[in-house]
Motif scaffolding. Sequence first.
Motif, PDB file in Angstrom:
ATOM      1  N   SER A  79      67.204  -5.238  -0.278  1.00 48.90           N
ATOM      2  CA  SER A  79      67.517  -3.968   0.372  1.00 48.90           C
ATOM      3  C   SER A  79      66.234  -3.159   0.519  1.00 48.90           C
ATOM      4  CB  SER A  79      68.528  -3.200  -0.475  1.00 48.90           C
ATOM      5  OG  SER A  79      68.761  -1.921   0.065  1.00 48.90           O
ATOM      6  N   VAL A  80      66.108  -2.431   1.619  1.00 47.35           N
ATOM      7  CA  VAL A  80      64.927  -1.606   1.874  1.00 47.35           C
ATOM      8  C   VAL A  80      65.388  -0.194   2.196  1.00 47.35           C
ATOM      9  CG1 VAL A  80      62.877  -1.283   3.314  1.00 47.35           C
ATOM     10  CG2 VAL A  80      63.692  -3.608   2.814  1.00 47.35           C
ATOM     11  N   GLU A  81      64.738   0.785   1.578  1.00 48.92           N
ATOM     12  CA  GLU A  81      64.972   2.196   1.884  1.00 48.92           C
ATOM     13  C   GLU A  81      63.622   2.797   2.233  1.00 48.92           C
ATOM     14  OE1 GLU A  81      66.616   3.107  -1.929  1.00 48.92           O
ATOM     15  OE2 GLU A  81      68.662   2.962  -1.181  1.00 48.92           O
ATOM     16  N   VAL A  82      63.551   3.459   3.388  1.00 49.49           N
ATOM     17  CA  VAL A  82      62.304   4.050   3.865  1.00 49.49           C
ATOM     18  C   VAL A  82      62.564   5.509   4.207  1.00 49.49           C
ATOM     19  CG1 VAL A  82      60.488   3.966   5.620  1.00 49.49           C
ATOM     20  CG2 VAL A  82      61.579   1.852   4.872  1.00 49.49           C
ATOM     21  N   THR A  83      61.681   6.390   3.790  1.00 49.04           N
ATOM     22  CA  THR A  83      61.761   7.785   4.200  1.00 49.04           C
ATOM     23  C   THR A  83      60.450   8.158   4.877  1.00 49.04           C
ATOM     24  OG1 THR A  83      62.162  10.076   3.511  1.00 49.04           O
ATOM     25  CG2 THR A  83      61.027   8.667   1.931  1.00 49.04           C
ATOM     26  N   PHE A  84      60.553   8.983   5.910  1.00 47.04           N
ATOM     27  CA  PHE A  84      59.360   9.402   6.649  1.00 47.04           C
ATOM     28  C   PHE A  84      59.650  10.692   7.393  1.00 47.04           C
ATOM     29  CE2 PHE A  84      61.828   6.652   9.385  1.00 47.04           C
ATOM     30  CZ  PHE A  84      61.794   7.266  10.629  1.00 47.04           C
ATOM     31  N   LEU A  85      58.592  11.326   7.869  1.00 52.22           N
ATOM     32  CA  LEU A  85      58.667  12.571   8.622  1.00 52.22           C
ATOM     33  C   LEU A  85      58.099  12.300  10.014  1.00 52.22           C
ATOM     34  CD1 LEU A  85      59.306  15.622   8.152  1.00 52.22           C
ATOM     35  CD2 LEU A  85      56.901  15.911   7.608  1.00 52.22           C
ATOM     36  N   SER A  86      58.815  12.721  11.084  1.00 46.36           N
ATOM     37  CA  SER A  86      58.351  12.418  12.437  1.00 46.36           C
ATOM     38  C   SER A  86      59.022  13.317  13.474  1.00 46.36           C
ATOM     39  CB  SER A  86      58.668  10.959  12.774  1.00 46.36           C
ATOM     40  OG  SER A  86      58.380  10.672  14.114  1.00 46.36           O
ATOM     41  N   ARG A  87      58.331  13.489  14.598  1.00 46.68           N
ATOM     42  CA  ARG A  87      58.918  14.150  15.764  1.00 46.68           C
ATOM     43  C   ARG A  87      59.545  13.114  16.697  1.00 46.68           C
ATOM     44  NH1 ARG A  87      54.970  17.850  14.451  1.00 46.68           N
ATOM     45  NH2 ARG A  87      55.585  20.000  14.797  1.00 46.68           N
ATOM     46  N   GLY A  88      59.281  11.828  16.452  1.00 41.51           N
ATOM     47  CA  GLY A  88      59.743  10.767  17.342  1.00 41.51           C
ATOM     48  C   GLY A  88      61.004  10.057  16.892  1.00 41.51           C
ATOM     49  N   ILE A  89      61.835  10.689  16.111  1.00 37.07           N
ATOM     50  CA  ILE A  89      63.037  10.027  15.606  1.00 37.07           C
ATOM     51  C   ILE A  89      64.042   9.706  16.713  1.00 37.07           C
ATOM     52  CG2 ILE A  89      65.036  10.278  14.074  1.00 37.07           C
ATOM     53  CD1 ILE A  89      63.108  11.575  12.056  1.00 37.07           C
ATOM     54  N   PRO A  90      64.276  10.573  17.707  1.00 33.77           N
ATOM     55  CA  PRO A  90      65.207  10.172  18.771  1.00 33.77           C
ATOM     56  C   PRO A  90      64.788   8.866  19.454  1.00 33.77           C
ATOM     57  CG  PRO A  90      64.851  12.532  18.871  1.00 33.77           C
ATOM     58  CD  PRO A  90      63.870  11.974  17.866  1.00 33.77           C
ATOM     59  N   ASP A  91      63.506   8.721  19.767  1.00 35.30           N
ATOM     60  CA  ASP A  91      63.003   7.486  20.374  1.00 35.30           C
ATOM     61  C   ASP A  91      63.208   6.303  19.428  1.00 35.30           C
ATOM     62  OD1 ASP A  91      61.429   5.874  22.311  1.00 35.30           O
ATOM     63  OD2 ASP A  91      60.005   5.809  20.635  1.00 35.30           O
ATOM     64  N   TYR A  92      62.919   6.501  18.142  1.00 33.66           N
ATOM     65  CA  TYR A  92      63.120   5.442  17.144  1.00 33.66           C
ATOM     66  C   TYR A  92      64.583   4.988  17.126  1.00 33.66           C
ATOM     67  CZ  TYR A  92      64.269   3.395  12.694  1.00 33.66           C
ATOM     68  OH  TYR A  92      64.796   2.573  11.720  1.00 33.66           O
ATOM     69  N   LEU A  93      65.522   5.940  17.144  1.00 32.70           N
ATOM     70  CA  LEU A  93      66.949   5.603  17.103  1.00 32.70           C
ATOM     71  C   LEU A  93      67.346   4.734  18.296  1.00 32.70           C
ATOM     72  CD1 LEU A  93      68.375   9.082  16.020  1.00 32.70           C
ATOM     73  CD2 LEU A  93      68.259   7.014  14.606  1.00 32.70           C
ATOM     74  N   HIS A  94      66.791   5.025  19.468  1.00 31.38           N
ATOM     75  CA  HIS A  94      67.078   4.221  20.662  1.00 31.38           C
ATOM     76  C   HIS A  94      66.419   2.849  20.568  1.00 31.38           C
ATOM     77  CE1 HIS A  94      69.160   7.428  22.682  1.00 31.38           C
ATOM     78  NE2 HIS A  94      68.108   8.242  22.577  1.00 31.38           N
ATOM     79  N   ARG A  95      65.137   2.792  20.154  1.00 31.15           N
ATOM     80  CA  ARG A  95      64.429   1.514  20.057  1.00 31.15           C
ATOM     81  C   ARG A  95      65.076   0.581  19.040  1.00 31.15           C
ATOM     82  NH1 ARG A  95      59.800   1.614  17.821  1.00 31.15           N
ATOM     83  NH2 ARG A  95      59.741   3.765  17.150  1.00 31.15           N
ATOM     84  N   ALA A  96      65.614   1.142  17.967  1.00 34.48           N
ATOM     85  CA  ALA A  96      66.239   0.332  16.918  1.00 34.48           C
ATOM     86  C   ALA A  96      67.661  -0.082  17.273  1.00 34.48           C
ATOM     87  CB  ALA A  96      66.244   1.110  15.591  1.00 34.48           C
TER      88      ALA A  96
END
Length: 175
Positions: A79-96
Amino acid sequence: MSEAAGRRRVPVWLGIGAVVLAAVGGGGTWLFRDELFHPFGDARACAGSDLRLPHTIDAGGATLPADASDIHYLTRNGSVEVTFLSRGIPDYLHRAGILPEGKDLFDQKYGNKGETGEPEVALPDGLCGTSLRIPVWEYHVTAANGTRVDVTVERSTLFQTALRSPARAVVTFTS
């Protein structure tokens, strides 16, 4: 024979050498402290991680946004848990593939409000880093390969249709 005559003098160079060794050892420890006190020498890895992640993290089907900062991860038992701070989360959600292209960020078909009643949402047990601030939105998706991906992300407190900028996210998935 006097007592002073029976003692040996310690050469000055030996004392200077000891001081130089102590300074080099202490300086090296300070310089490489992140590598010495984090799993795998990776400052992003939280204590207890059992697998090192590559420099470019692929979290839940897509690489983290290019502007991601304050990145921390915990790996255990696949299992992997990752936390990060970004302005690009909407793009990430679509790419993933977590949120289909063209869908609203807060479409209840793909996510729901995360309510805790607390001012912050605690990170999953063992994941190091900064807690999320409420309100949050949670996405729960099963990828085409059967991998379960959960994302919790901070929402804006001013605009009901936006994320914080930058927003902190926590992504949980199996590797």
